[in-house]
Design a protein around this motif. Structure first.
Motif, PDB file in Angstrom:
ATOM      1  N   VAL A 199       0.847  -1.198   0.000  1.00 27.29           N
ATOM      2  CA  VAL A 199       0.000   0.000   0.000  1.00 27.29           C
ATOM      3  C   VAL A 199       0.879   1.243   0.000  1.00 27.29           C
ATOM      4  N   PRO A 200       0.349   2.372  -0.434  1.00 22.26           N
ATOM      5  CA  PRO A 200       1.141   3.612  -0.448  1.00 22.26           C
ATOM      6  C   PRO A 200       1.550   4.017   0.970  1.00 22.26           C
ATOM      7  N   TYR A 201       2.619   4.783   1.048  1.00 27.61           N
ATOM      8  CA  TYR A 201       3.072   5.257   2.357  1.00 27.61           C
ATOM      9  C   TYR A 201       3.609   6.672   2.244  1.00 27.61           C
ATOM     10  N   ILE A 202       3.518   7.380   3.376  1.00 24.44           N
ATOM     11  CA  ILE A 202       4.105   8.705   3.482  1.00 24.44           C
ATOM     12  C   ILE A 202       5.223   8.651   4.513  1.00 24.44           C
ATOM     13  N   ALA A 203       6.059   9.673   4.513  1.00 19.60           N
ATOM     14  CA  ALA A 203       7.222   9.715   5.389  1.00 19.60           C
ATOM     15  C   ALA A 203       6.979  10.682   6.539  1.00 19.60           C
ATOM     16  N   SER A 204       7.391  10.288   7.731  1.00 19.74           N
ATOM     17  CA  SER A 204       7.201  11.113   8.917  1.00 19.74           C
ATOM     18  C   SER A 204       8.487  11.143   9.732  1.00 19.74           C
ATOM     19  N   GLY A 205       8.804  12.325  10.259  1.00 22.08           N
ATOM     20  CA  GLY A 205       9.985  12.445  11.110  1.00 22.08           C
ATOM     21  C   GLY A 205      11.149  13.102  10.405  1.00 22.08           C
ATOM     22  N   GLY A 206      11.348  14.408  10.641  1.00 20.79           N
ATOM     23  CA  GLY A 206      12.510  15.079  10.086  1.00 20.79           C
ATOM     24  C   GLY A 206      12.235  15.913   8.849  1.00 20.79           C
ATOM     25  N   PHE A 207      10.966  16.256   8.585  1.00 17.37           N
ATOM     26  CA  PHE A 207      10.641  16.960   7.346  1.00 17.37           C
ATOM     27  C   PHE A 207      10.085  18.347   7.622  1.00 17.37           C
ATOM     28  N   ALA A 208      10.581  19.312   6.848  1.00 17.36           N
ATOM     29  CA  ALA A 208      10.179  20.707   7.061  1.00 17.36           C
ATOM     30  C   ALA A 208      10.181  21.535   5.792  1.00 17.36           C
ATOM     31  N   ASP A 209      10.698  20.970   4.682  1.00 18.83           N
ATOM     32  CA  ASP A 209      10.852  21.791   3.476  1.00 18.83           C
ATOM     33  C   ASP A 209      10.665  20.975   2.209  1.00 18.83           C
ATOM     34  N   GLY A 210      10.788  21.672   1.076  1.00 15.26           N
ATOM     35  CA  GLY A 210      10.569  21.032  -0.209  1.00 15.26           C
ATOM     36  C   GLY A 210      11.627  20.015  -0.574  1.00 15.26           C
ATOM     37  N   ARG A 211      12.855  20.232  -0.132  1.00 12.98           N
ATOM     38  CA  ARG A 211      13.900  19.237  -0.399  1.00 12.98           C
ATOM     39  C   ARG A 211      13.557  17.914   0.264  1.00 12.98           C
ATOM     40  N   GLY A 212      13.045  18.007   1.492  1.00 10.27           N
ATOM     41  CA  GLY A 212      12.647  16.784   2.182  1.00 10.27           C
ATOM     42  C   GLY A 212      11.516  16.070   1.460  1.00 10.27           C
ATOM     43  N   LEU A 213      10.535  16.840   0.997  1.00  9.40           N
ATOM     44  CA  LEU A 213       9.429  16.226   0.260  1.00  9.40           C
ATOM     45  C   LEU A 213       9.934  15.548  -1.007  1.00  9.40           C
TER      46      LEU A 213
END
Length: 332
Positions: A172-186
């Motif tokens: 299933v699809p997943y998103i990332a959590s922990g340590g993200f704040a900007d477009g580079r992280g996305l």
């Protein structure tokens, strides 16, 4: 050109960013602001004192936005557990169809939501727990790396490896959590196979966040070195802001023989933590924050934040695409 991912299509949002459920923070003004800005705002159910109070919060949020938003329900170890079923039913009866679940034994809640046609995003910190949730029929997983604020689990696996393992193992699809704040992280997590990000600490430090201005400014002034883990010896690890109270807890845990929860109960009281956000004194109690503080340098509106993240992600993806060049055949 807008980013289109499985998350944006699943949730009907413009930007593949979810505002994480945060105690005392996930309230109508913030959830509505995130949704109005193009992401998915979440109300934190347990911030409300009762299921009826959650009903009122949902109605208040609807007055502030006509966009999709959801409700977070986190199941925590407790001698006297909250009325989780009551919160779930109240939210469903108020028309909520998007839920974020987290914590121990989510099966009954997930089954209830799926039986009633809801979308469920389940947050977990290990691949084995993610696969268990997958079997329960969740629509999306939120993979929480060791960098996160709050409870990172007990296996200390950073997001880079955890997300790559998710790409290998999950259906299933997943998103990332922990340590993200900007477009580079996305952009980075999209490259790793995720379909979006979940952000908590970053949304604490926005104009619409309900916490005291002093705490927002404390986050801006802090770095990635300003968190600490408590409850390590109690096997319920939590990443919190490194203040005098947190350091007292760590010192008690490091005593010969360690510490029991009773030894630290007063220090880690939830009400003391709430006063941090209300009074603006960062040393009154325990409050959660992620190492992503090192990436936070301003206090924007949610609209400005998500526009910036969207633009940065698109630019980063464009730069990555430009790395591909046509192959040139060697001349004889």
């Amino acid at each position: 050109m807008p980013l289109e991912t499985h998350l944006t299509k699943l949730l009907g949002i413009r930007v593949p960013v979810v505002q994480g459920g945060m105690q005392w923070v996930g309230v109508p003004q913030l959830a509505a602001a995130v949704s109005n800005a193009g992401g998915l705002g979440l109300l934190t159910a347990l911030t409300q004192p009762s299921p009826d109070a959650l009903r009122n919060a949902i109605r208040e949020t609807r007055k502030l936005t006509d966009k999709n938003f959801g409700v977070n329900i986190t199941l925590l170890p407790s001698i006297n557990p909250p009325d989780y079923e009551g919160y779930a039913r109240a939210a469903f009866e108020e028309g909520i169809r998007i839920f974020e679940t987290a914590g121990n034994n989510p099966g009954p809640l997930i089954r209830f939501f799926k039986a009633n046609g809801c979308i469920v995003i389940h947050k977990c910190t290990t691949i084995r727990h993610a696969k268990s949730a997958e079997r329960l029929g969740v629509d999306c997983l939120s993979i929480d790396g060791f960098e996160c604020a709050g409870h990172p689990g007990e296996e200390d696996i950073g997001g880079l490896v955890l997300l790559a393992r998710a790409a290998q193992e999950l259906k299933v699809p997943y998103i990332a959590s922990g340590g993200f704040a900007d477009g580079r992280g996305l952009a980075s997590v999209l490259a790793l196979g995720a379909c979006g990000v979940n952000m908590g600490t970053r949304f604490m430090c926005t104009v619409e966040s309900p916490i005291h201005q002093n705490i927002k400014e404390k986050i801006v002034a802090s770095t990635e070195r300003d968190t600490v883990h408590i409850f390590r010896t109690l096997h319920n690890t939590a990443r919190v802001f490194k203040n005098s109270v947190a350091q007292q807890v760590v010192a008690l845990e490091r005593r010969p023989g360690g510490a029991k929860f009773e030894d630290v109960r007063e220090l880690v009281s939830g009400q003391r933590g709430r006063q941090v956000y209300e009074k603006g004194d960062a040393d009154i109690g325990i409050w959660t924050a992620g190492i992503v503080m090192g990436l936070i340098n301003d206090i924007p509106t949610c609209e400005d934040l998500l526009r910036t993240i969207e633009t940065e992600a698109e630019e980063t993806i464009g730069r990555m695409a430009a790395l591909r060049v046509p192959s040139v055949k060697a001349k004889l």
